[in-house]
Design an enzyme around this catalytic site. Structure first.
Site, PDB file in Angstrom:
ATOM      1  CB  SER A   1     -11.218   1.009   9.126  1.00 37.64           C
ATOM      2  OG  SER A   1     -10.529   1.022   7.893  1.00 37.64           O
ATOM      3  CB  ALA A   2     -13.842   1.685   4.228  1.00 36.80           C
ATOM      4  CG  ASP A   3      -8.658  -0.726   6.027  1.00 36.04           C
ATOM      5  OD1 ASP A   3      -8.829  -0.050   4.995  1.00 36.04           O
ATOM      6  OD2 ASP A   3      -7.680  -0.584   6.790  1.00 36.04           O
TER       7      ASP A   3
ATOM      8  CE  LYS B   1      -6.625   6.989   5.991  1.00 32.45           C
ATOM      9  NZ  LYS B   1      -6.825   7.187   7.432  1.00 32.45           N
TER      10      LYS B   1
ATOM     11  CG  ASP C   1     -13.890   6.237  13.045  1.00 33.15           C
ATOM     12  OD1 ASP C   1     -13.697   5.596  11.984  1.00 33.15           O
ATOM     13  OD2 ASP C   1     -13.086   7.087  13.472  1.00 33.15           O
TER      14      ASP C   1
ATOM     15  CE  LYS D   1      -1.114   1.604  13.880  1.00 32.23           C
ATOM     16  NZ  LYS D   1      -2.169   1.179  13.076  1.00 32.23           N
TER      17      LYS D   1
ATOM     18  CD  GLU E   1      -1.101   0.607   3.674  1.00 32.90           C
ATOM     19  OE1 GLU E   1      -1.564   1.756   3.557  1.00 32.90           O
ATOM     20  OE2 GLU E   1      -1.296  -0.103   4.677  1.00 32.90           O
TER      21      GLU E   1
HETATM   22  N1  PSU Z   1      -1.964   1.113  10.219  1.00 31.42           N
HETATM   23  C1  PSU Z   1      -0.668   1.512  10.243  1.00 31.42           C
HETATM   24  N2  PSU Z   1      -0.241   2.437   9.386  1.00 31.42           N
HETATM   25  C2  PSU Z   1      -1.065   2.989   8.479  1.00 31.42           C
HETATM   26  C3  PSU Z   1      -2.433   2.534   8.439  1.00 31.42           C
HETATM   27  C4  PSU Z   1      -2.836   1.599   9.322  1.00 31.42           C
HETATM   28  O1  PSU Z   1       0.102   1.045  11.032  1.00 31.42           O
HETATM   29  O2  PSU Z   1      -0.626   3.842   7.727  1.00 31.42           O
HETATM   30  C5  PSU Z   1      -3.343   3.054   7.377  1.00 31.42           C
HETATM   31  C6  PSU Z   1      -3.694   1.911   6.416  1.00 31.42           C
HETATM   32  O3  PSU Z   1      -3.590   2.396   5.102  1.00 31.42           O
HETATM   33  C7  PSU Z   1      -5.147   1.608   6.760  1.00 31.42           C
HETATM   34  C8  PSU Z   1      -5.637   2.971   7.166  1.00 31.42           C
HETATM   35  O4  PSU Z   1      -5.857   1.062   5.688  1.00 31.42           O
HETATM   36  O5  PSU Z   1      -4.566   3.506   7.915  1.00 31.42           O
HETATM   37  C9  PSU Z   1      -6.909   2.925   7.971  1.00 31.42           C
HETATM   38  O6  PSU Z   1      -7.407   4.214   8.069  1.00 31.42           O
HETATM   39  P1  PSU Z   1      -8.913   4.436   8.542  1.00 31.42           P
HETATM   40  O7  PSU Z   1      -8.932   4.012   9.976  1.00 31.42           O
HETATM   41  O8  PSU Z   1      -9.141   5.900   8.358  1.00 31.42           O
HETATM   42  O9  PSU Z   1      -9.773   3.591   7.640  1.00 31.42           O
HETATM   43 MN    MN Z   2     -12.465   5.992  10.164  1.00 30.65          MN
END
Ligand code: PSU
Ligand code: MN
Length: 304
Positions: free
Chosen positions: A140-142, A86, A138, A159, A25
């Site tokens: 994540s879309a992941d 992002k 909140d 994390k 990524e």
């Molecule tokens: N975890 C990390 N470093 C990062 C991310 C996650 O240790 O840079 C990034 C990844 O790209 C992950 C994103 O997909 O943060 C998730 O962000 P959000 O919670 O806004 O979906």
């Molecule tokens: Mn989010």
């Protein structure tokens, strides 16, 4: 689809000759780590994958083009350029339509890698349900992406800036297998054990590859979370890092930081709070994931 995608010569050749390819990524480069460590890490990760016998494909969006495999120059662009957005699933069409630059998260890297026919993706940590997510939504879309896109994602867990328990509940609901690689414990990124259990412990890459093959041959769509714990010698002290995380999460709340800013804010704040220790740990765990990811990609290609 071809109209949108540029595949680098190295990756194109690998795909055509059925060599193992590992996706990487770009959010971790543009928004996850500071320069120049981000660039050094991105290069080293690619080298580790090549040395193990697979081909790296770092993914991002440049001037609206979906890039599968970046050159040295392009890696540097993602590491230094300001104003790279992002990019998660929702952002992709806006960015292509306006010919903008986008650093891909876990979700969007899964999508773009999938378009190119890649099945293995190495990252640091996945997004998840943020603390208090049952109220703020909140999430994540992941996590949604894992129910949609066929991809084995090697990560060091999630994390503890997140609610790991709720994250695992969400993945279960979405039918996503969560595997501990060499461990029953689901890892917590900076530390080896989150206190939560993975669904399954898998000890070797052959079994991992067979799970992937079976899942997708049976058309059980979606991704697999492969939690690969940070090496023992790089692990942070659980008490002090969790304390720092607690403070960072509270600060983010006080400052009213929300949406896609949350994860980058917490990462950069933690780096200051730990005098760089969190960044060192982050880099080591990514290298470790690159080694395991390359081996899984090779084992999977051998089955195909
Ligand atoms: N975890 C990390 N470093 C990062 C991310 C996650 O240790 O840079 C990034 C990844 O790209 C992950 C994103 O997909 O943060 C998730 O962000 P959000 O919670 O806004 O979906
Ligand atoms: Mn989010």
């Amino acid at each position: 689809m071809k109209n949108y995608i540029d595949i680098s010569p190295e990756v194109k050749q690998a795909l055509e000759t059925k060599k193992p390819v590992v996706a990487l990524e770009s959010t971790i480069i543009s928004h996850g780590m500071p320069y120049p460590k981000n660039l050094e890490t991105a290069r080293e990760v690619e080298d580790i994958i090549r040395k193990r016998g697979a081909v790296p494909a770092t993914i991002g969006i440049m001037k609206g083009r979906l890039k599968i495999g970046l050159t040295e120059e392009e890696l540097k662009y993602f590491a230094t350029e300001k104003g790279i957005l992002k990019t998660s699933r929702r952002d992709i069409p806006y960015i292509t339509a306006n010919k903008l630059d986008g650093a891909t998260t876990v979700a969007s890297t899964m999508i773009l890698a999938g378009m190119a026919g890649i099945k293995v993706f190495v990252t640091g940590g996945i997004g998840g349900v943020h603390r208090g997510g049952q109220n703020t939504l909140d999430i994540s879309a992941d996590l949604m992406e894992f129910s949609k896109t066929d991809m084995a994602v090697i990560c060091a867990g999630a994390k503890s800036i997140l609610d790991i328990g709720l994250t695992l509940e969400y993945l279960e609901t979405q039918g996503v297998p969560v595997v501990g690689f060499g461990t029953q414990a689901f890892p917590a990124f900076y530390t080896r054990d989150s206190g939560f259990s993975a669904d399954y412990k898998v000890d070797d890459v052959q079994t991992m590859a067979q799970i992937m093959k079976d899942k997708w041959e049976m058309n059980l769509k979606g991704g697999i979370v492969i939690g690969n714990p940070i090496p023992k010698e790089a692990e942070l002290n659980p008490e002090s890092i969790n304390d720092a995380i607690e403070k960072a999460v509270n600060l983010a709340e006080e400052k009213g930081i929300h949406g896609k800013e949350v994860t980058p804010f917490l990462l950069s704040h933690l780096k200051e709070a730990t005098k760089g220790e969190s960044l060192r740990a982050n880099i080591e765990l990514v290298y470790n994931n690159a080694r395991v990811g390359a081996d899984i990609a090779i084992a999977y290609q051998n089955l195909e």
